[in-house]
Scaffold this motif. Structure first.
Motif, PDB file in Angstrom:
ATOM      1  N   ASP A 154     -11.447   9.318  13.676  1.00 37.24           N
ATOM      2  CA  ASP A 154     -10.431   9.263  14.731  1.00 37.24           C
ATOM      3  C   ASP A 154      -9.080   8.883  14.132  1.00 37.24           C
ATOM      4  O   ASP A 154      -8.773   7.706  13.947  1.00 37.24           O
ATOM      5  N   HIS A 155      -8.271   9.907  13.872  1.00 37.73           N
ATOM      6  CA  HIS A 155      -6.987   9.678  13.204  1.00 37.73           C
ATOM      7  C   HIS A 155      -5.967   9.000  14.114  1.00 37.73           C
ATOM      8  O   HIS A 155      -4.925   8.533  13.633  1.00 37.73           O
ATOM      9  N   SER A 156      -6.259   8.933  15.417  1.00 34.28           N
ATOM     10  CA  SER A 156      -5.356   8.239  16.332  1.00 34.28           C
ATOM     11  C   SER A 156      -5.469   6.722  16.180  1.00 34.28           C
ATOM     12  O   SER A 156      -4.611   5.971  16.649  1.00 34.28           O
ATOM     13  N   LYS A 157      -6.541   6.262  15.522  1.00 40.17           N
ATOM     14  CA  LYS A 157      -6.766   4.826  15.361  1.00 40.17           C
ATOM     15  C   LYS A 157      -6.315   4.296  13.999  1.00 40.17           C
ATOM     16  O   LYS A 157      -6.541   3.131  13.674  1.00 40.17           O
ATOM     17  N   GLY A 158      -5.702   5.165  13.225  1.00 38.21           N
ATOM     18  CA  GLY A 158      -5.212   4.708  11.924  1.00 38.21           C
ATOM     19  C   GLY A 158      -5.164   5.844  10.930  1.00 38.21           C
ATOM     20  O   GLY A 158      -5.550   6.971  11.219  1.00 38.21           O
ATOM     21  N   THR A 159      -4.679   5.527   9.737  1.00 35.69           N
ATOM     22  CA  THR A 159      -4.629   6.512   8.660  1.00 35.69           C
ATOM     23  C   THR A 159      -5.545   6.059   7.536  1.00 35.69           C
ATOM     24  O   THR A 159      -5.699   4.857   7.297  1.00 35.69           O
ATOM     25  N   PHE A 160      -6.164   7.020   6.876  1.00 32.47           N
ATOM     26  CA  PHE A 160      -7.067   6.687   5.778  1.00 32.47           C
ATOM     27  C   PHE A 160      -6.311   5.948   4.684  1.00 32.47           C
ATOM     28  O   PHE A 160      -6.786   4.952   4.146  1.00 32.47           O
ATOM     29  N   MET A 161      -5.131   6.444   4.349  1.00 28.19           N
ATOM     30  CA  MET A 161      -4.289   5.776   3.361  1.00 28.19           C
ATOM     31  C   MET A 161      -3.275   4.938   4.130  1.00 28.19           C
ATOM     32  O   MET A 161      -2.239   5.427   4.561  1.00 28.19           O
ATOM     33  N   ARG A 162      -3.585   3.671   4.319  1.00 27.06           N
ATOM     34  CA  ARG A 162      -2.860   2.824   5.255  1.00 27.06           C
ATOM     35  C   ARG A 162      -1.585   2.245   4.650  1.00 27.06           C
ATOM     36  O   ARG A 162      -0.488   2.558   5.064  1.00 27.06           O
ATOM     37  N   LYS A 163      -1.723   1.357   3.672  1.00 25.80           N
ATOM     38  CA  LYS A 163      -0.556   0.712   3.055  1.00 25.80           C
ATOM     39  C   LYS A 163      -0.588   0.794   1.538  1.00 25.80           C
ATOM     40  O   LYS A 163       0.447   0.960   0.905  1.00 25.80           O
ATOM     41  N   GLY A 164      -1.761   0.623   0.952  1.00 27.98           N
ATOM     42  CA  GLY A 164      -1.878   0.706  -0.495  1.00 27.98           C
ATOM     43  C   GLY A 164      -1.166  -0.405  -1.238  1.00 27.98           C
ATOM     44  O   GLY A 164      -0.671  -0.203  -2.350  1.00 27.98           O
ATOM     45  N   LYS A 165      -1.111  -1.589  -0.636  1.00 24.12           N
ATOM     46  CA  LYS A 165      -0.382  -2.700  -1.254  1.00 24.12           C
ATOM     47  C   LYS A 165      -1.330  -3.747  -1.825  1.00 24.12           C
ATOM     48  O   LYS A 165      -2.513  -3.776  -1.512  1.00 24.12           O
ATOM     49  N   ILE A 166      -0.755  -4.624  -2.628  1.00 27.24           N
ATOM     50  CA  ILE A 166      -1.474  -5.807  -3.098  1.00 27.24           C
ATOM     51  C   ILE A 166      -1.139  -6.965  -2.161  1.00 27.24           C
ATOM     52  O   ILE A 166       0.025  -7.173  -1.807  1.00 27.24           O
ATOM     53  N   GLY A 167      -2.152  -7.706  -1.756  1.00 25.36           N
ATOM     54  CA  GLY A 167      -1.907  -8.924  -0.999  1.00 25.36           C
ATOM     55  C   GLY A 167      -1.659  -8.742   0.480  1.00 25.36           C
ATOM     56  O   GLY A 167      -1.237  -9.683   1.163  1.00 25.36           O
ATOM     57  N   ASP A 168      -1.952  -7.550   1.023  1.00 30.07           N
ATOM     58  CA  ASP A 168      -1.744  -7.334   2.458  1.00 30.07           C
ATOM     59  C   ASP A 168      -2.714  -8.165   3.296  1.00 30.07           C
ATOM     60  O   ASP A 168      -2.529  -8.329   4.494  1.00 30.07           O
ATOM     61  N   TRP A 169      -3.740  -8.713   2.664  1.00 30.32           N
ATOM     62  CA  TRP A 169      -4.720  -9.526   3.384  1.00 30.32           C
ATOM     63  C   TRP A 169      -4.075 -10.725   4.087  1.00 30.32           C
ATOM     64  O   TRP A 169      -4.607 -11.218   5.092  1.00 30.32           O
ATOM     65  N   VAL A 170      -2.929 -11.183   3.586  1.00 29.50           N
ATOM     66  CA  VAL A 170      -2.287 -12.366   4.187  1.00 29.50           C
ATOM     67  C   VAL A 170      -1.858 -12.106   5.623  1.00 29.50           C
ATOM     68  O   VAL A 170      -1.665 -13.051   6.400  1.00 29.50           O
ATOM     69  N   ASN A 171      -1.721 -10.827   5.987  1.00 28.54           N
ATOM     70  CA  ASN A 171      -1.321 -10.478   7.348  1.00 28.54           C
ATOM     71  C   ASN A 171      -2.499 -10.417   8.312  1.00 28.54           C
ATOM     72  O   ASN A 171      -2.309 -10.165   9.507  1.00 28.54           O
ATOM     73  N   THR A 172      -3.716 -10.618   7.796  1.00 26.71           N
ATOM     74  CA  THR A 172      -4.919 -10.536   8.636  1.00 26.71           C
ATOM     75  C   THR A 172      -5.737 -11.825   8.579  1.00 26.71           C
ATOM     76  O   THR A 172      -6.209 -12.324   9.595  1.00 26.71           O
ATOM     77  N   PHE A 173      -5.928 -12.353   7.385  1.00 31.02           N
ATOM     78  CA  PHE A 173      -6.706 -13.587   7.215  1.00 31.02           C
ATOM     79  C   PHE A 173      -5.974 -14.775   7.846  1.00 31.02           C
ATOM     80  O   PHE A 173      -4.754 -14.921   7.682  1.00 31.02           O
ATOM     81  N   SER A 174      -6.712 -15.631   8.524  1.00 31.65           N
ATOM     82  CA  SER A 174      -6.156 -16.930   8.914  1.00 31.65           C
ATOM     83  C   SER A 174      -6.249 -17.847   7.698  1.00 31.65           C
ATOM     84  O   SER A 174      -6.970 -17.550   6.731  1.00 31.65           O
ATOM     85  N   GLU A 175      -5.540 -18.957   7.730  1.00 30.79           N
ATOM     86  CA  GLU A 175      -5.597 -19.891   6.609  1.00 30.79           C
ATOM     87  C   GLU A 175      -7.020 -20.415   6.413  1.00 30.79           C
ATOM     88  O   GLU A 175      -7.503 -20.539   5.280  1.00 30.79           O
ATOM     89  N   GLN A 176      -7.703 -20.667   7.521  1.00 30.57           N
ATOM     90  CA  GLN A 176      -9.068 -21.170   7.443  1.00 30.57           C
ATOM     91  C   GLN A 176     -10.006 -20.126   6.847  1.00 30.57           C
ATOM     92  O   GLN A 176     -10.858 -20.445   6.006  1.00 30.57           O
ATOM     93  N   GLN A 177      -9.843 -18.886   7.269  1.00 33.32           N
ATOM     94  CA  GLN A 177     -10.668 -17.802   6.720  1.00 33.32           C
ATOM     95  C   GLN A 177     -10.423 -17.637   5.228  1.00 33.32           C
ATOM     96  O   GLN A 177     -11.361 -17.420   4.453  1.00 33.32           O
ATOM     97  N   SER A 178      -9.173 -17.752   4.813  1.00 34.66           N
ATOM     98  CA  SER A 178      -8.831 -17.604   3.404  1.00 34.66           C
ATOM     99  C   SER A 178      -9.464 -18.709   2.566  1.00 34.66           C
ATOM    100  O   SER A 178     -10.034 -18.450   1.493  1.00 34.66           O
ATOM    101  N   LEU A 179      -9.378 -19.941   3.046  1.00 31.80           N
ATOM    102  CA  LEU A 179      -9.952 -21.070   2.304  1.00 31.80           C
ATOM    103  C   LEU A 179     -11.464 -20.963   2.221  1.00 31.80           C
ATOM    104  O   LEU A 179     -12.063 -21.228   1.166  1.00 31.80           O
TER     105      LEU A 179
END
Length: 309
Positions: free
Chosen positions: A242-267
Motif C-alpha cells: 500500500d503505497h498510500s501508507k508510505g514509501t519503500f525508500m523513506r529517508k535513508g538517514k543515520i540516526g532517524d530513530w531519535v524521532n520515534t524512540f522515547s528516551e525510556q525505550q532507547s535506554l
C-alpha cells in the motif's frame, strides 16, 4: 502467488508466506553455490537495496542501463524466495544473489565455496524504525500495531526473519569460515559512498576508472534510487504494498530513530544491546555525525548570548 496472510515457519523462524514456501526455504538451504557467485546478506531494512545497486553498477562498470531497466529482484533475487530458481535459469554471466537468512542455515551450502559474500549491517535502532514503517505498507507482513509493541517483538526476535541480534552475530562471528567475505555497514555507505564503492569493486575484483566510479556513485545515490521504479518498489501492485501508507525508500538517514524512540525505550534498548552484543566486535554509528556537529555548533554559538544574559 498471493498468500498475504500466510506465515511459514522454518527452523523456528517465521517468514511471510507471500514470498516463501517450505520448498523455497529448503531450496536455499541446499543451494549449490558456484565460485563465481556473489551473495548479498542482510537483515531486512539494513541496506539491501543499496548494496544490490552498488554490486550491479560495479559489475556494469558504472553503466546505469541495467539498474534502470531491470528490477532489483530480477538481477539479484532472494535465494529463499519462491521465484529464485526461475530467475537463475534465465540469468547469464556471474550470478548475484540476496538473502536475509541466518548464517547457520547457509553454512553447509557455503562450506568450501569461493563465492563472494557481502554482509551489510545497520544500527538496530534505525533498523527497527524502518522495519516498523515497512510493516505499515507491506500487506504480506503483520499489522505492527503501536511502535512500543513492535519494538518489544523486535527485541525478542518475534518478527519475520527472526532476531536481528542472532542474525548479525551469526554472520559476523563466522566471517573466518567464509573464504571471500566483506563486512560493511550501512553507516559507512552513507558517510562515504565513493569509498564504499571502491571497497566493493576491489572485493569483486572489478576496479573502476574514475569516470566509471563517478557514474556508479550517481546511480546508487539515495535520491537516484528513490526515483528509480526498478528499485523503489512502486512496480509492486497496491494489493501487495500500500503505497498510500508510505514509501519503500523513506529517508535513508543515520540516526532517524531519535524521532520515534522515547528516551525510556532507547535506554532499555541500550541495555538489551549491551547484553546481547557483549561478545561482538561490531561497532555502530547511532547518530548522524553531521546533525550532531550542527547541534553542537548551535549550542556553542548560543552559549555566549545565554551567559551574557
Amino acid at each position: 502467488m498471493a498468500r498475504l496472510d500466510v506465515t511459514e515457519i522454518f527452523d523456528g523462524i517465521t517468514f511471510p508466506g507471500h514470498l516463501h514456501t517450505q520448498d523455497s526455504l529448503r531450496y536455499a538451504v541446499d543451494f549449490k553455490f558456484e565460485d563465481t557467485d556473489t551473495l548479498i546478506v542482510t537483515y531486512p531494512k539494513s541496506g539491501t537495496t543499496w548494496m544490490q545497486e552498488m554490486v550491479t553498477l560495479v559489475s556494469c562498470r558504472g553503466d546505469p542501463l541495467k539498474t534502470q531497466t531491470q528490477p532489483n529482484w530480477a538481477r539479484a533475487p532472494w535465494l529463499e524466495q519462491y521465484y529464485c530458481p526461475e530467475v537463475l535459469k534465465a540469468s547469464q554471466g556471474p550470478r548475484v544473489l540476496t538473502t536475509h537468512l541466518p548464517y547457520h542455515l547457509l553454512s553447509t551450502a557455503l562450506q568450501g565455496s569461493k563465492a563472494k559474500v557481502i554482509y551489510v549491517s545497520r544500527n538496530p535502532k534505525d533498523v527497527a524504525v524502518s522495519y516498523y514503517h515497512f510493516h505499515k505498507m507491506a500487506k504480506f507482513l503483520p499489522e505492527p500495531g503501536p511502535f512500543s509493541h513492535f519494538l518489544s517483538d523486535f527485541v525478542e526476535g518475534a518478527v519475520h526473519y527472526g532476531s536481528w541480534f542472532d542474525q548479525v552475530k551469526g554472520w559476523s562471528s563466522n566471517a573466518g569460515n567464509i573464504q571471500n567475505f566483506l563486512c560493511i555497514t550501512y553507516e559507512e555507505m552513507w558517510q562515504d559512498l565513493r569509498g564504499s564503492l571502491q571497497r566493493v569493486s576491489s572485493f569483486l575484483q572489478c576496479p573502476l576508472l574514475e569516470e566509471e566510479l563517478t557514474s556508479a556513485e550517481k546511480g546508487c545515490s539515495f535520491s537516484t534510487m528513490r526515483e528509480n521504479s526498478m528499485v523503489n518498489y512502486t512496480l509492486v501492485p497496491e494489493e501487495i504494498m500500500d503505497h498510500s501508507k508510505g514509501t519503500f525508500m523513506r529517508k535513508g538517514k543515520i540516526g532517524d530513530w531519535v524521532n520515534t524512540f522515547s528516551e525510556q525505550q532507547s535506554l532499555r534498548f541500550d541495555d538489551v544491546f549491551a547484553s546481547k552484543m557483549a561478545d561482538s566486535s561490531l561497532k555502530f554509528v547511532w547518530q548522524n555525525p553531521e546533525e550532531t556537529a550542527l547541534l553542537k555548533s548551535r549550542i556553542d554559538t548560543e552559549l555566549p548570548t545565554r551567559n551574557a544574559a
